[in-house]
Design a protein around this motif. Structure first.
Motif, PDB file in Angstrom:
ATOM      1  N   GLU A  40      44.865  61.503  36.252  1.00 14.71           N
ATOM      2  CA  GLU A  40      43.582  61.876  35.681  1.00 14.71           C
ATOM      3  C   GLU A  40      43.083  60.809  34.720  1.00 14.71           C
ATOM      4  N   GLY A  41      41.816  60.440  34.873  1.00 15.88           N
ATOM      5  CA  GLY A  41      41.225  59.416  34.021  1.00 15.88           C
ATOM      6  C   GLY A  41      41.252  58.037  34.637  1.00 15.88           C
ATOM      7  N   GLU A  42      42.083  57.841  35.673  1.00 13.22           N
ATOM      8  CA  GLU A  42      42.132  56.545  36.345  1.00 13.22           C
ATOM      9  C   GLU A  42      41.203  56.581  37.543  1.00 13.22           C
ATOM     10  N   GLU A  43      40.556  55.454  37.813  1.00 14.88           N
ATOM     11  CA  GLU A  43      39.668  55.410  38.965  1.00 14.88           C
ATOM     12  C   GLU A  43      40.454  55.138  40.240  1.00 14.88           C
ATOM     13  N   GLU A  44      39.880  55.557  41.359  1.00 18.01           N
ATOM     14  CA  GLU A  44      40.515  55.313  42.644  1.00 18.01           C
ATOM     15  C   GLU A  44      40.391  53.838  42.987  1.00 18.01           C
ATOM     16  N   ILE A  45      41.389  53.331  43.701  1.00 23.20           N
ATOM     17  CA  ILE A  45      41.322  51.950  44.148  1.00 23.20           C
ATOM     18  C   ILE A  45      41.366  51.927  45.664  1.00 23.20           C
ATOM     19  N   GLU A  46      40.703  50.932  46.240  1.00 20.14           N
ATOM     20  CA  GLU A  46      40.716  50.775  47.688  1.00 20.14           C
ATOM     21  C   GLU A  46      42.003  50.080  48.093  1.00 20.14           C
ATOM     22  N   VAL A  47      42.676  50.621  49.094  1.00 17.00           N
ATOM     23  CA  VAL A  47      43.904  50.035  49.608  1.00 17.00           C
ATOM     24  C   VAL A  47      43.698  49.734  51.083  1.00 17.00           C
ATOM     25  N   VAL A  48      43.963  48.480  51.470  1.00  9.06           N
ATOM     26  CA  VAL A  48      43.849  48.087  52.872  1.00  9.06           C
ATOM     27  C   VAL A  48      45.209  47.586  53.348  1.00  9.06           C
ATOM     28  N   ILE A  54      39.321  42.679  52.184  1.00  8.07           N
ATOM     29  CA  ILE A  54      38.862  43.600  51.143  1.00  8.07           C
ATOM     30  C   ILE A  54      37.937  42.823  50.216  1.00  8.07           C
ATOM     31  N   GLU A  55      36.766  43.375  49.940  1.00  5.61           N
ATOM     32  CA  GLU A  55      35.810  42.693  49.067  1.00  5.61           C
ATOM     33  C   GLU A  55      35.807  43.351  47.698  1.00  5.61           C
ATOM     34  N   LEU A  56      36.158  42.558  46.707  1.00  5.95           N
ATOM     35  CA  LEU A  56      36.133  42.973  45.305  1.00  5.95           C
ATOM     36  C   LEU A  56      35.354  41.891  44.579  1.00  5.95           C
ATOM     37  N   GLU A  57      34.096  42.161  44.297  1.00  7.34           N
ATOM     38  CA  GLU A  57      33.219  41.124  43.741  1.00  7.34           C
ATOM     39  C   GLU A  57      33.903  40.380  42.603  1.00  7.34           C
ATOM     40  N   PRO A  58      33.832  39.068  42.607  1.00  7.61           N
ATOM     41  CA  PRO A  58      33.000  38.197  43.440  1.00  7.61           C
ATOM     42  C   PRO A  58      33.713  37.638  44.685  1.00  7.61           C
ATOM     43  N   ILE A  97      47.276  34.067  52.058  1.00 11.66           N
ATOM     44  CA  ILE A  97      46.010  34.716  51.747  1.00 11.66           C
ATOM     45  C   ILE A  97      44.834  33.764  51.913  1.00 11.66           C
ATOM     46  N   LYS A  98      43.684  34.333  52.264  1.00 14.21           N
ATOM     47  CA  LYS A  98      42.409  33.619  52.254  1.00 14.21           C
ATOM     48  C   LYS A  98      41.532  34.276  51.196  1.00 14.21           C
ATOM     49  N   ILE A  99      40.766  33.456  50.478  1.00 10.29           N
ATOM     50  CA  ILE A  99      39.850  33.969  49.454  1.00 10.29           C
ATOM     51  C   ILE A  99      38.504  33.297  49.647  1.00 10.29           C
ATOM     52  N   LYS A 100      37.435  34.094  49.603  1.00  7.38           N
ATOM     53  CA  LYS A 100      36.080  33.549  49.738  1.00  7.38           C
ATOM     54  C   LYS A 100      35.217  34.051  48.592  1.00  7.38           C
ATOM     55  N   ASN A 101      34.426  33.148  47.987  1.00 12.45           N
ATOM     56  CA  ASN A 101      33.479  33.522  46.944  1.00 12.45           C
ATOM     57  C   ASN A 101      32.229  34.068  47.630  1.00 12.45           C
ATOM     58  N   THR A 102      31.963  35.353  47.476  1.00 11.92           N
ATOM     59  CA  THR A 102      30.804  35.988  48.108  1.00 11.92           C
ATOM     60  C   THR A 102      29.598  36.064  47.171  1.00 11.92           C
ATOM     61  N   ASP A 103      29.733  35.549  45.969  1.00 11.79           N
ATOM     62  CA  ASP A 103      28.655  35.596  44.978  1.00 11.79           C
ATOM     63  C   ASP A 103      27.779  34.347  45.116  1.00 11.79           C
ATOM     64  N   ASP A 104      26.665  34.335  44.371  1.00 12.53           N
ATOM     65  CA  ASP A 104      25.773  33.175  44.415  1.00 12.53           C
ATOM     66  C   ASP A 104      25.969  32.239  43.227  1.00 12.53           C
ATOM     67  N   VAL A 105      27.059  32.439  42.483  1.00  9.35           N
ATOM     68  CA  VAL A 105      27.453  31.518  41.409  1.00  9.35           C
ATOM     69  C   VAL A 105      28.946  31.228  41.546  1.00  9.35           C
ATOM     70  N   ALA A 106      29.404  30.155  40.905  1.00  5.03           N
ATOM     71  CA  ALA A 106      30.823  29.768  40.980  1.00  5.03           C
ATOM     72  C   ALA A 106      31.684  30.740  40.172  1.00  5.03           C
ATOM     73  N   GLU A 185      34.467  44.649  38.607  1.00  3.23           N
ATOM     74  CA  GLU A 185      34.257  46.042  38.209  1.00  3.23           C
ATOM     75  C   GLU A 185      35.141  47.025  38.945  1.00  3.23           C
ATOM     76  N   GLU A 186      35.963  46.559  39.867  1.00  4.97           N
ATOM     77  CA  GLU A 186      36.778  47.473  40.649  1.00  4.97           C
ATOM     78  C   GLU A 186      38.130  46.849  40.951  1.00  4.97           C
ATOM     79  N   GLN A 187      39.044  47.698  41.376  1.00 10.49           N
ATOM     80  CA  GLN A 187      40.387  47.247  41.722  1.00 10.49           C
ATOM     81  C   GLN A 187      40.674  47.585  43.179  1.00 10.49           C
ATOM     82  N   GLY A 188      41.616  46.844  43.747  1.00  6.68           N
ATOM     83  CA  GLY A 188      42.025  47.100  45.112  1.00  6.68           C
ATOM     84  C   GLY A 188      43.457  46.669  45.302  1.00  6.68           C
TER      85      GLY A 188
END
Length: 194
Positions: A40-48, A54-58, A97-106, A185-188
């Protein structure tokens, strides 16, 4: 005539009840899919699962492969360059692992990544001088990815960058082991196929 009407009515009612029950059962089964609920009080996290992005901005993360590494194996020697022999009861684990920046800033890639076993043990990625190693803390421009296109890790056998861990042997039995990921803003997490 009356008997066939009653039979038709009963069949129709059974079909409606069966459909309603099936829909309820499917909704109940799918309600927790792809997420892990904390206390209780913890937010849900996406698990893949491994191999699923999995996209976790940015960033978008994709763990392609995970396995114990053996310093006597020809391929693994390159992943373990400059690493000391593990102590008895310890094992090197490679997470590719592969990582990609999906944002429009570095943005900077995290300085470390944690693996978590089912007993709650947490293990930080360790620095590596391997040419396959993920450059922790590197800055990624918008749309760029790691490993870089045409780099050794990108054209190598796994086509991903290495996160290296030194863990107790028992971790290999405490499955599922997950790689924790944090967005702005989120965890996964990724369930590793270890």
């Amino acid at each position: 005539m009356e008997t066939s009407l009653n039979t038709k009515s009963i069949r129709a009612l059974l079909a409606v009840l069966l459909l309603a029950f099936s829909g309820f059962a499917l909704a109940a089964c799918g309600s927790d899919e792809g997420s892990a609920e904390g206390s209780e009080g913890e937010e849900e996290i996406e698990v893949v699962i491994e191999g699923e992005p999995i996209e976790l901005e940015p960033f978008e993360y994709n763990v392609l492969f995970t396995r114990p590494l053996n310093r006597f194996d020809v391929e693994d020697r390159e992943y373990l360059s400059d690493q000391p022999a593990p102590k008895p009861g310890e094992t090197y684990v490679g997470v590719f692992i592969k990582i990609k920046n999906t944002d429009d800033v570095a943005h900077e890639v995290p300085e470390s990544f944690e693996m978590v076993d089912t007993a709650g043990g947490r293990y930080e990625s360790i620095p590596s001088d391997s040419i396959y190693a993920l450059p922790l803390g590197a800055e990624l421009e918008p749309g760029d990815q790691l490993p870089e296109i045409n780099s050794t890790p990108q054209v190598g056998p796994i086509q991903a960058s290495l996160l290296l861990y030194l863990v107790p042997d028992e971790v290999l039995e405490l499955r599922p082991v997950e790689l924790d990921l944090e967005g702005e803003e989120e965890q996964g997490a990724v369930e590793l196929d270890l």
